[in-house]
Design an enzyme around this catalytic site. Sequence first.
Site, PDB file in Angstrom:
ATOM      1  N   VAL A 158       5.489   1.699   7.864  1.00 40.16           N
ATOM      2  CA  VAL A 158       5.662   2.991   8.533  1.00 40.16           C
ATOM      3  C   VAL A 158       4.398   3.824   8.375  1.00 40.16           C
ATOM      4  O   VAL A 158       3.622   3.621   7.446  1.00 40.16           O
ATOM      5  CB  VAL A 158       6.869   3.787   7.964  1.00 40.16           C
ATOM      6  CG1 VAL A 158       8.178   3.172   8.355  1.00 40.16           C
ATOM      7  CG2 VAL A 158       6.773   3.929   6.461  1.00 40.16           C
ATOM      8  N   PRO A 206       0.854  -1.194   0.000  1.00 41.06           N
ATOM      9  CA  PRO A 206       0.000   0.000   0.000  1.00 41.06           C
ATOM     10  C   PRO A 206       0.890   1.244   0.000  1.00 41.06           C
ATOM     11  O   PRO A 206       1.555   1.548   0.981  1.00 41.06           O
ATOM     12  CB  PRO A 206      -0.782  -0.106   1.319  1.00 41.06           C
ATOM     13  CG  PRO A 206      -0.436  -1.427   1.910  1.00 41.06           C
ATOM     14  CD  PRO A 206       0.848  -1.867   1.305  1.00 41.06           C
ATOM     15  N   ASP A 227       6.056   2.291   2.119  1.00 37.49           N
ATOM     16  CA  ASP A 227       5.182   1.159   2.415  1.00 37.49           C
ATOM     17  C   ASP A 227       4.393   1.499   3.686  1.00 37.49           C
ATOM     18  O   ASP A 227       4.946   1.488   4.793  1.00 37.49           O
ATOM     19  CB  ASP A 227       6.051  -0.098   2.620  1.00 37.49           C
ATOM     20  CG  ASP A 227       5.234  -1.341   2.897  1.00 37.49           C
ATOM     21  OD1 ASP A 227       4.036  -1.219   3.214  1.00 37.49           O
ATOM     22  OD2 ASP A 227       5.810  -2.443   2.802  1.00 37.49           O
ATOM     23  N   HIS A 228       3.133   1.793   3.508  1.00 42.99           N
ATOM     24  CA  HIS A 228       2.331   2.272   4.650  1.00 42.99           C
ATOM     25  C   HIS A 228       1.990   1.149   5.626  1.00 42.99           C
ATOM     26  O   HIS A 228       1.406   1.385   6.676  1.00 42.99           O
ATOM     27  CB  HIS A 228       1.064   2.956   4.145  1.00 42.99           C
ATOM     28  CG  HIS A 228       0.525   3.982   5.094  1.00 42.99           C
ATOM     29  ND1 HIS A 228       0.798   3.980   6.443  1.00 42.99           N
ATOM     30  CD2 HIS A 228      -0.261   5.064   4.879  1.00 42.99           C
ATOM     31  CE1 HIS A 228       0.182   5.001   7.021  1.00 42.99           C
ATOM     32  NE2 HIS A 228      -0.463   5.675   6.101  1.00 42.99           N
ATOM     33  N   ARG A 229       2.367  -0.078   5.285  1.00 44.20           N
ATOM     34  CA  ARG A 229       2.186  -1.153   6.273  1.00 44.20           C
ATOM     35  C   ARG A 229       3.312  -1.087   7.301  1.00 44.20           C
ATOM     36  O   ARG A 229       3.143  -1.426   8.460  1.00 44.20           O
ATOM     37  CB  ARG A 229       2.231  -2.533   5.601  1.00 44.20           C
ATOM     38  CG  ARG A 229       1.157  -2.761   4.570  1.00 44.20           C
ATOM     39  CD  ARG A 229       1.452  -4.011   3.784  1.00 44.20           C
ATOM     40  NE  ARG A 229       2.784  -3.978   3.191  1.00 44.20           N
ATOM     41  CZ  ARG A 229       3.399  -5.013   2.634  1.00 44.20           C
ATOM     42  NH1 ARG A 229       2.799  -6.180   2.571  1.00 44.20           N
ATOM     43  NH2 ARG A 229       4.601  -4.895   2.117  1.00 44.20           N
TER      44      ARG A 229
END
Length: 548
Positions: free
Chosen positions: A524, A344, A520-522
């Site tokens: 951070v 994501p 990567d929003h998973r």
Amino acid sequence: MAKQVIKVPDLGGADQVDVIEITVAVGDTVAQEDSLIVVEGDKASMDVPAPVAGKILSISVKEGDKVSEGDVIGEIETDVAESPAEEPTEAPAQEEAAPASKPKAEVPAAATSAEPKEETIQVPDLGGADAVDVIEISVQPGDTVEEGDSLIVVEGDKASMDIPSPSAGTVVSIVVKEGDKVSTGDALGVLKVAAKGDAASPVGPEAAPQVEAPAKSTTQGESEPVEPPAAPQKDYQLERDLTVAAEVYAGPAVRKLARELGVTLNKVKPTGPRNRVSKDDLHNYIREQVKKAESGAVGVGGAIGIAKMPDIDFSQFGPVNVEPMSKIHKITAANMSRNWLNVPHVTQFDDADITELEDFRKSMKAEAEKRGVKLTPVPFLLKAVAAALRAEPSFNVSLHNDGEHIVRKDYVHVGMAVDTPKGLMVPVIRDVDKKGLYELAAEATELALKARDGKLKPNEMQGACFTISSLGAIGGNGFTPIVNSPEVGILGVSKLAVKPVWNGKDFEPRQMLPLALSYDHRAVNGGDAGRFMTYLVSVLADVRRLLL
Ligand code: CAO
């Protein structure tokens, strides 16, 4: 208090079974017979229980390991003071703990006829367990079975096991049904044993293998080795699937099939007793998945199915030339799809005021050339990114493939995207935080040349924490780069432009460098990325900060 070594109990002759679950952690207090680890062989899975109550001091195996009887799996501190001379590793509790693992050395009621013969199939020695549940009937009358094929699956308190066919033959009848309770010696059905030239295999409790059931008895007394599961390469996805699957109710044969088919068992709708996944459930699941994939349906509220692109004959629109893609191009395409679909992405934008950096860089250009290096903005960007990764360690991470851990890195290796005639290559500069600008400039040039000449070694393209993709020499004022997973982020650098910047009194012409940070929003959050970007921009605006 006494320390006791915990060993793998009798596995009924089975060897090298897989550890599929660790159910305790160091420091846990357990009661006697609490499950410590779950092991699984070809035909059965079983809990290895605590031999005594106490506190777990260590666990020396991990999921994916193979263990055999007597192997040490850890240590436990017991409440009871023991005589130091006593070697407590074979605690009596283990005997009960492995109910299905105690084969009896009874003499088989061997059938010696060379003619086909009907024989009663009996529940084998269950190692003292009594009235275990029939949880699955794997065959039906008329089925032809090989010696060792699973006929039914039973489950006691601590283990489930397949009852294998004692001989090759045809199933005449099965007299039990799912949900029945059976004990050693109970009749399960009738088997028409295939004719054999030599003495037929024994039929009855004595013949059936126990937990691991490898003993397809032959007249030579050989036992067939337990079939090793697929070579256990370090596969995080597989490990995660095994962990998840271990929480599901399923017989060993179903587990094995699921593993072979690459199905995570908890995705399968169970229809068996006590929510047990049966072979039929597994087959239904696969059928559904195939149907979905073929229809190209887009899933609603669950997994996303991606509609297949239609095949188009472009020549109907005009002249075309169809060329094969280079190997690098194909790999890049596959990686881009993988990363785009799995990660994501969020992209944050900013402009760094590098007016002073540019003045400094230009003033150093001649000196750099004397040293044989070209001082472009890229070495400064490498150095600034490394400083930002050190200043914001929450950004120097990767999401572990199990989805449950974050890997924090104490090294700073940075990848640099290089445009080559054969495609995109990303060499990695190691320990960027420890290198000077000249050294980085020289290394970046050398690696870019190697990339263009196709001379990069695999280890020169591995291990980056983060990547810089600079299109500054080409143009554009912004783009959203795709994270090169498992790295956490990528910085897209566009072309420097002189822009009017308000200094509080006037608009001043400043040299602004457009930056786009995809992450990567998973792994951070926006806050981590915001801090990282703000620090990066401040360092680029005043490179003296790199000295701090
Ligand atoms: N803005 C303006 N000018 C820039 C600049 C920027 N952001 N970055 C570099 N330049 C200038 C350099 O200063 C140099 O100018 P001079 O020759 O006058 O000094 C010129 O552009 C050419 O630089 P370069 O390409 O020789 O070297 P570099 O260090 O800037 O870049 C490398 C090296 C390997 C990153 C680059 O050659 C490259 O391959 N870039 C493409 C990366 C890419 O494809 N990214 C996309 C990946 S996703 O598809």
